[in-house]
Write an enzyme that holds these catalytic residues in place. Structure first.
Site: not given
Ligand SMILES: O=C(CO)[C@H](O)[C@H](O)COP(=O)(O)O
Ligand SMILES: [Fe+2]
Length: 215
Positions: A7, A32, A34, A36, A65, A67, A136, A174
């Site tokens: 990520s 990946h 992310d 948000m 992804h 969010m 998640m 994830d």
């Molecule tokens: O979707 C996510 C958070 O919402 C990230 O992809 C996820 O947290 C990856 O980071 P880490 O491996 O540090 O937990």
């Molecule tokens: Fe993610």
């Protein structure tokens, strides 16, 4: 052998090209991304322009992804910005079937993400339409959180459903993924491990990816 999706949330945003090139040279299978919005989750990461900038240098498919609330508004933009897979949250989509059909029409691989409190059975009637289910293993919104142990049995239940009905979607986990939990996750049926901090905080991220892959 699992596939690995590092990520870029944990990358150095001031050196994003360098970090994407590092991932290109590694055994990572996806990048990946992310996204948000500060509404669906209590944090803002980045949006379409950053996705486009990553795509410009990426030699691996972008696993996006989302969010965000009402993701339908931006699906075409993220596809144009290079997304190979578009994953929306179950909790953000009151008309999930329509959203999934739209992702397919755009030519991207449709995925659905489940928050820790959402059961895998919630997806029962749409599983045959999906390329990916993202479980998640932390509450979404931040990198670097602790892995939630209940994830193992969720993966196992989803894997049993997949086997029983012969579905072809991949299972992705994830949040808080590292060398301590990767092996058991793979044993329960995970195909793709997302890893942010455990890759980018490692002194040797290329080796960290390789170790996760060989878990
Ligand atoms: O979707 C996510 C958070 O919402 C990230 O992809 C996820 O947290 C990856 O980071 P880490 O491996 O540090 O937990
Ligand atoms: Fe993610």
């Amino acid at each position: 052998m699992a596939e690995i999706a590092p990520s870029i949330l944990a990358a150095d945003f001031a050196n994003l090209q360098r970090d994407v090139e590092m991932l290109n040279a590694s055994s990572a299978d996806y990048i990946h991304v992310d996204v948000m919005d500060g509404m669906f989750v209590p944090n803002i990461s980045f949006g379409i322009p950053v996705c486009k900038a990553v795509y410009k240098h990426a030699k691996k498919p972008l696993d996006v992804h989302l969010m965000i609330e009402q993701p339908d508004r931006y699906l075409a933009d993220f596809k144009k910005a290079g997304a190979a897979g578009l994953t929306v949250h179950f909790e953000a989509c009151p008309n999930l079937h329509r959203t999934i059909q739209y992702i397919k029409e755009l030519g991207a691989a449709p995925g659905v993400a489940l928050n820790p409190h959402t059961s895998v059975e919630s997806l029962f009637d749409i599983l045959s339409d999906l390329s990916l289910v993202l479980i998640m293993s932390v509450n979404p919104g931040f990198g670097g959180q602790e892995f939630i142990e209940n994830t193992y049995q969720k993966v196992a239940r989803l894997n049993r459903l997949r086997e029983k009905f012969g579905y072809s979607f991949k299972i992705e986990v994830d949040g808080g993924v590292n060398l301590d939990n990767a092996q058991l996750l793979i044993r329960e049926g995970v195909d793709i491990l997302v890893a942010g901090s455990s890759v980018f905080n490692s002194p040797d991220p290329v080796q960290a990816i390789e170790l996760l892959k060989n878990s």
